[in-house]
Design a protein around this motif. Structure first.
Motif, PDB file in Angstrom:
ATOM      1  N   MET A  91       0.840  -1.180   0.000  1.00 40.16           N
ATOM      2  CA  MET A  91       0.000   0.000   0.000  1.00 40.16           C
ATOM      3  C   MET A  91       0.888   1.248   0.000  1.00 40.16           C
ATOM      4  SD  MET A  91      -3.105   0.686   2.550  1.00 40.16           S
ATOM      5  CE  MET A  91      -4.440   1.648   1.968  1.00 40.16           C
ATOM      6  N   ARG A  92       0.552   2.185  -0.866  1.00 39.58           N
ATOM      7  CA  ARG A  92       1.365   3.378  -1.018  1.00 39.58           C
ATOM      8  C   ARG A  92       0.920   4.477  -0.052  1.00 39.58           C
ATOM      9  NH1 ARG A  92       1.227   4.503  -7.379  1.00 39.58           N
ATOM     10  NH2 ARG A  92      -1.003   4.626  -7.008  1.00 39.58           N
ATOM     11  N   ASP A  93       1.856   5.338   0.285  1.00 39.58           N
ATOM     12  CA  ASP A  93       1.540   6.517   1.079  1.00 39.58           C
ATOM     13  C   ASP A  93       0.960   7.557   0.121  1.00 39.58           C
ATOM     14  OD1 ASP A  93       1.390   8.692   2.753  1.00 39.58           O
ATOM     15  OD2 ASP A  93       3.559   8.909   2.988  1.00 39.58           O
ATOM     16  N   MET A  94      -0.349   7.737   0.138  1.00 32.29           N
ATOM     17  CA  MET A  94      -1.018   8.605  -0.823  1.00 32.29           C
ATOM     18  C   MET A  94      -0.589  10.064  -0.688  1.00 32.29           C
ATOM     19  SD  MET A  94      -2.649   7.149  -3.122  1.00 32.29           S
ATOM     20  CE  MET A  94      -3.451   8.560  -3.838  1.00 32.29           C
ATOM     21  N   TYR A  95      -0.255  10.488   0.519  1.00 33.43           N
ATOM     22  CA  TYR A  95       0.198  11.870   0.685  1.00 33.43           C
ATOM     23  C   TYR A  95       1.486  12.086  -0.099  1.00 33.43           C
ATOM     24  CZ  TYR A  95       0.952  16.402   2.791  1.00 33.43           C
ATOM     25  OH  TYR A  95       1.127  17.750   2.979  1.00 33.43           O
ATOM     26  N   GLU A  96       2.393  11.143  -0.003  1.00 32.49           N
ATOM     27  CA  GLU A  96       3.665  11.233  -0.726  1.00 32.49           C
ATOM     28  C   GLU A  96       3.446  11.147  -2.238  1.00 32.49           C
ATOM     29  OE1 GLU A  96       7.680   8.575  -1.175  1.00 32.49           O
ATOM     30  OE2 GLU A  96       6.799   8.756   0.825  1.00 32.49           O
ATOM     31  N   VAL A  97       2.575  10.236  -2.661  1.00 36.20           N
ATOM     32  CA  VAL A  97       2.244  10.096  -4.086  1.00 36.20           C
ATOM     33  C   VAL A  97       1.682  11.408  -4.619  1.00 36.20           C
ATOM     34  CG1 VAL A  97       0.666   8.960  -5.709  1.00 36.20           C
ATOM     35  CG2 VAL A  97       1.886   7.602  -4.006  1.00 36.20           C
ATOM     36  N   MET A  98       0.757  12.006  -3.876  1.00 38.55           N
ATOM     37  CA  MET A  98       0.134  13.250  -4.327  1.00 38.55           C
ATOM     38  C   MET A  98       1.105  14.428  -4.276  1.00 38.55           C
ATOM     39  SD  MET A  98      -2.751  12.501  -5.481  1.00 38.55           S
ATOM     40  CE  MET A  98      -3.405  14.146  -5.723  1.00 38.55           C
ATOM     41  N   ASP A  99       2.031  14.397  -3.335  1.00 36.71           N
ATOM     42  CA  ASP A  99       3.037  15.447  -3.268  1.00 36.71           C
ATOM     43  C   ASP A  99       3.936  15.392  -4.506  1.00 36.71           C
ATOM     44  OD1 ASP A  99       4.101  17.682  -1.880  1.00 36.71           O
ATOM     45  OD2 ASP A  99       5.799  16.449  -1.230  1.00 36.71           O
ATOM     46  N   MET A 100       4.325  14.186  -4.922  1.00 34.53           N
ATOM     47  CA  MET A 100       5.135  14.035  -6.133  1.00 34.53           C
ATOM     48  C   MET A 100       4.328  14.425  -7.370  1.00 34.53           C
ATOM     49  SD  MET A 100       7.616  10.749  -5.464  1.00 34.53           S
ATOM     50  CE  MET A 100       6.328   9.557  -5.633  1.00 34.53           C
ATOM     51  N   TRP A 101       3.025  14.056  -7.404  1.00 35.86           N
ATOM     52  CA  TRP A 101       2.173  14.452  -8.516  1.00 35.86           C
ATOM     53  C   TRP A 101       2.025  15.980  -8.564  1.00 35.86           C
ATOM     54  CZ3 TRP A 101      -2.451  17.126  -8.168  1.00 35.86           C
ATOM     55  CH2 TRP A 101      -3.081  17.371  -9.395  1.00 35.86           C
ATOM     56  N   GLY A 102       1.864  16.598  -7.396  1.00 40.06           N
ATOM     57  CA  GLY A 102       1.735  18.054  -7.331  1.00 40.06           C
ATOM     58  C   GLY A 102       2.956  18.757  -7.887  1.00 40.06           C
ATOM     59  N   ALA A 103       4.143  18.222  -7.581  1.00 45.30           N
ATOM     60  CA  ALA A 103       5.377  18.787  -8.140  1.00 45.30           C
ATOM     61  C   ALA A 103       5.395  18.615  -9.651  1.00 45.30           C
ATOM     62  CB  ALA A 103       6.589  18.116  -7.501  1.00 45.30           C
ATOM     63  N   TRP A 104       4.961  17.444 -10.110  1.00 45.47           N
ATOM     64  CA  TRP A 104       4.903  17.153 -11.552  1.00 45.47           C
ATOM     65  C   TRP A 104       3.918  18.092 -12.246  1.00 45.47           C
ATOM     66  CZ3 TRP A 104       0.841  15.198 -14.561  1.00 45.47           C
ATOM     67  CH2 TRP A 104       1.185  14.699 -15.820  1.00 45.47           C
ATOM     68  N   ALA A 105       2.735  18.264 -11.666  1.00 44.84           N
ATOM     69  CA  ALA A 105       1.713  19.127 -12.254  1.00 44.84           C
ATOM     70  C   ALA A 105       2.145  20.591 -12.223  1.00 44.84           C
ATOM     71  CB  ALA A 105       0.384  18.948 -11.526  1.00 44.84           C
ATOM     72  N   ALA A 106       2.794  21.007 -11.146  1.00 42.86           N
ATOM     73  CA  ALA A 106       3.244  22.397 -11.027  1.00 42.86           C
ATOM     74  C   ALA A 106       4.354  22.714 -12.023  1.00 42.86           C
ATOM     75  CB  ALA A 106       3.712  22.683  -9.608  1.00 42.86           C
ATOM     76  N   ALA A 107       5.107  21.686 -12.417  1.00 47.68           N
ATOM     77  CA  ALA A 107       6.195  21.875 -13.373  1.00 47.68           C
ATOM     78  C   ALA A 107       5.681  21.911 -14.806  1.00 47.68           C
ATOM     79  CB  ALA A 107       7.238  20.773 -13.205  1.00 47.68           C
ATOM     80  N   GLU A 108       4.355  21.983 -14.959  1.00 48.52           N
ATOM     81  CA  GLU A 108       3.687  22.070 -16.257  1.00 48.52           C
ATOM     82  C   GLU A 108       3.885  20.836 -17.121  1.00 48.52           C
ATOM     83  OE1 GLU A 108       4.261  25.816 -18.217  1.00 48.52           O
ATOM     84  OE2 GLU A 108       4.389  26.847 -16.300  1.00 48.52           O
ATOM     85  N   CYS A 109       4.060  19.695 -16.471  1.00 46.47           N
ATOM     86  CA  CYS A 109       4.118  18.430 -17.201  1.00 46.47           C
ATOM     87  C   CYS A 109       2.709  17.914 -17.448  1.00 46.47           C
ATOM     88  CB  CYS A 109       4.900  17.390 -16.401  1.00 46.47           C
ATOM     89  SG  CYS A 109       6.628  17.821 -16.193  1.00 46.47           S
ATOM     90  N   SER A 110       1.787  18.446 -16.714  1.00 49.02           N
ATOM     91  CA  SER A 110       0.415  17.963 -16.776  1.00 49.02           C
ATOM     92  C   SER A 110      -0.243  18.331 -18.093  1.00 49.02           C
ATOM     93  CB  SER A 110      -0.381  18.576 -15.613  1.00 49.02           C
ATOM     94  OG  SER A 110      -1.728  18.261 -15.727  1.00 49.02           O
ATOM     95  N   GLY A 111      -0.970  17.373 -18.663  1.00 45.06           N
ATOM     96  CA  GLY A 111      -1.721  17.640 -19.872  1.00 45.06           C
ATOM     97  C   GLY A 111      -3.024  18.345 -19.575  1.00 45.06           C
ATOM     98  N   VAL A 112      -3.443  18.327 -18.326  1.00 44.89           N
ATOM     99  CA  VAL A 112      -4.682  18.979 -17.918  1.00 44.89           C
ATOM    100  C   VAL A 112      -4.337  20.415 -17.548  1.00 44.89           C
ATOM    101  CG1 VAL A 112      -6.584  18.936 -16.278  1.00 44.89           C
ATOM    102  CG2 VAL A 112      -5.582  16.801 -17.059  1.00 44.89           C
ATOM    103  N   ASP A 113      -5.187  21.334 -17.897  1.00 45.53           N
ATOM    104  CA  ASP A 113      -4.928  22.747 -17.659  1.00 45.53           C
ATOM    105  C   ASP A 113      -5.341  23.125 -16.241  1.00 45.53           C
ATOM    106  OD1 ASP A 113      -4.247  25.380 -18.118  1.00 45.53           O
ATOM    107  OD2 ASP A 113      -6.224  25.878 -18.918  1.00 45.53           O
ATOM    108  N   TRP A 114      -4.461  22.875 -15.266  1.00 41.89           N
ATOM    109  CA  TRP A 114      -4.757  23.227 -13.878  1.00 41.89           C
ATOM    110  C   TRP A 114      -4.589  24.719 -13.727  1.00 41.89           C
ATOM    111  CZ3 TRP A 114      -7.042  19.271 -12.169  1.00 41.89           C
ATOM    112  CH2 TRP A 114      -6.595  18.004 -12.462  1.00 41.89           C
ATOM    113  N   GLN A 115      -5.467  25.314 -12.972  1.00 43.39           N
ATOM    114  CA  GLN A 115      -5.362  26.747 -12.710  1.00 43.39           C
ATOM    115  C   GLN A 115      -4.103  26.996 -11.888  1.00 43.39           C
ATOM    116  OE1 GLN A 115      -7.379  29.097 -13.858  1.00 43.39           O
ATOM    117  NE2 GLN A 115      -8.545  27.549 -14.936  1.00 43.39           N
ATOM    118  N   PRO A 116      -3.351  28.045 -12.165  1.00 45.57           N
ATOM    119  CA  PRO A 116      -2.146  28.315 -11.384  1.00 45.57           C
ATOM    120  C   PRO A 116      -2.452  28.599  -9.925  1.00 45.57           C
ATOM    121  CG  PRO A 116      -2.593  30.120 -12.912  1.00 45.57           C
ATOM    122  CD  PRO A 116      -3.588  29.025 -13.199  1.00 45.57           C
TER     123      PRO A 116
END
Length: 114
Positions: free
Chosen positions: A1-26
């Protein structure tokens, strides 16, 4: 079982770095003017995992928009939970429970996709 907080923190860094294909509001709605706690050099997830989590967060946006705003504000923008609680004029515990709800939803979506 993964630590979801850590997973989401890494995803947040990925999304903030504009790697995300979804247009997240800044800046998540309702949190303009708040200063992020400034995690500039964060570990990011890989593109495959980022895209998969993007899909789950997009589904969260449709089903639970308040929790979605919390996820974006905390993990992508970097606003602390305490600051979010002050902005919403509620307790830290309430914000943490809402975040747990969002993380549970995303974890369930990831389990279905796996």
């Amino acid at each position: 079982m993964r630590d979801m907080y850590e997973v989401m923190d890494m995803w947040g860094a990925w999304a903030a770095a504009e790697c995300s294909g979804v247009d997240w509001q800044p800046i998540a709605a309702g949190f303009k003017g708040l200063i992020p706690h400034g995690k500039k050099s964060r570990i990011q997830c890989d593109d495959d995992e980022g895209i998969m989590i993007d899909g789950c967060v997009a589904r969260l946006r449709k089903q639970k928009p308040e929790e979605y705003e919390l996820v974006i504000a905390h993990f992508v923008v970097g606003i602390s939970l305490r600051t979010i609680a002050k902005k919403q004029k509620c307790s830290d515990g309430t914000v943490r429970k809402d975040l747990q709800t969002a993380l549970g939803f995303i974890e369930g979506m990831l389990a279905i996709l796996s």
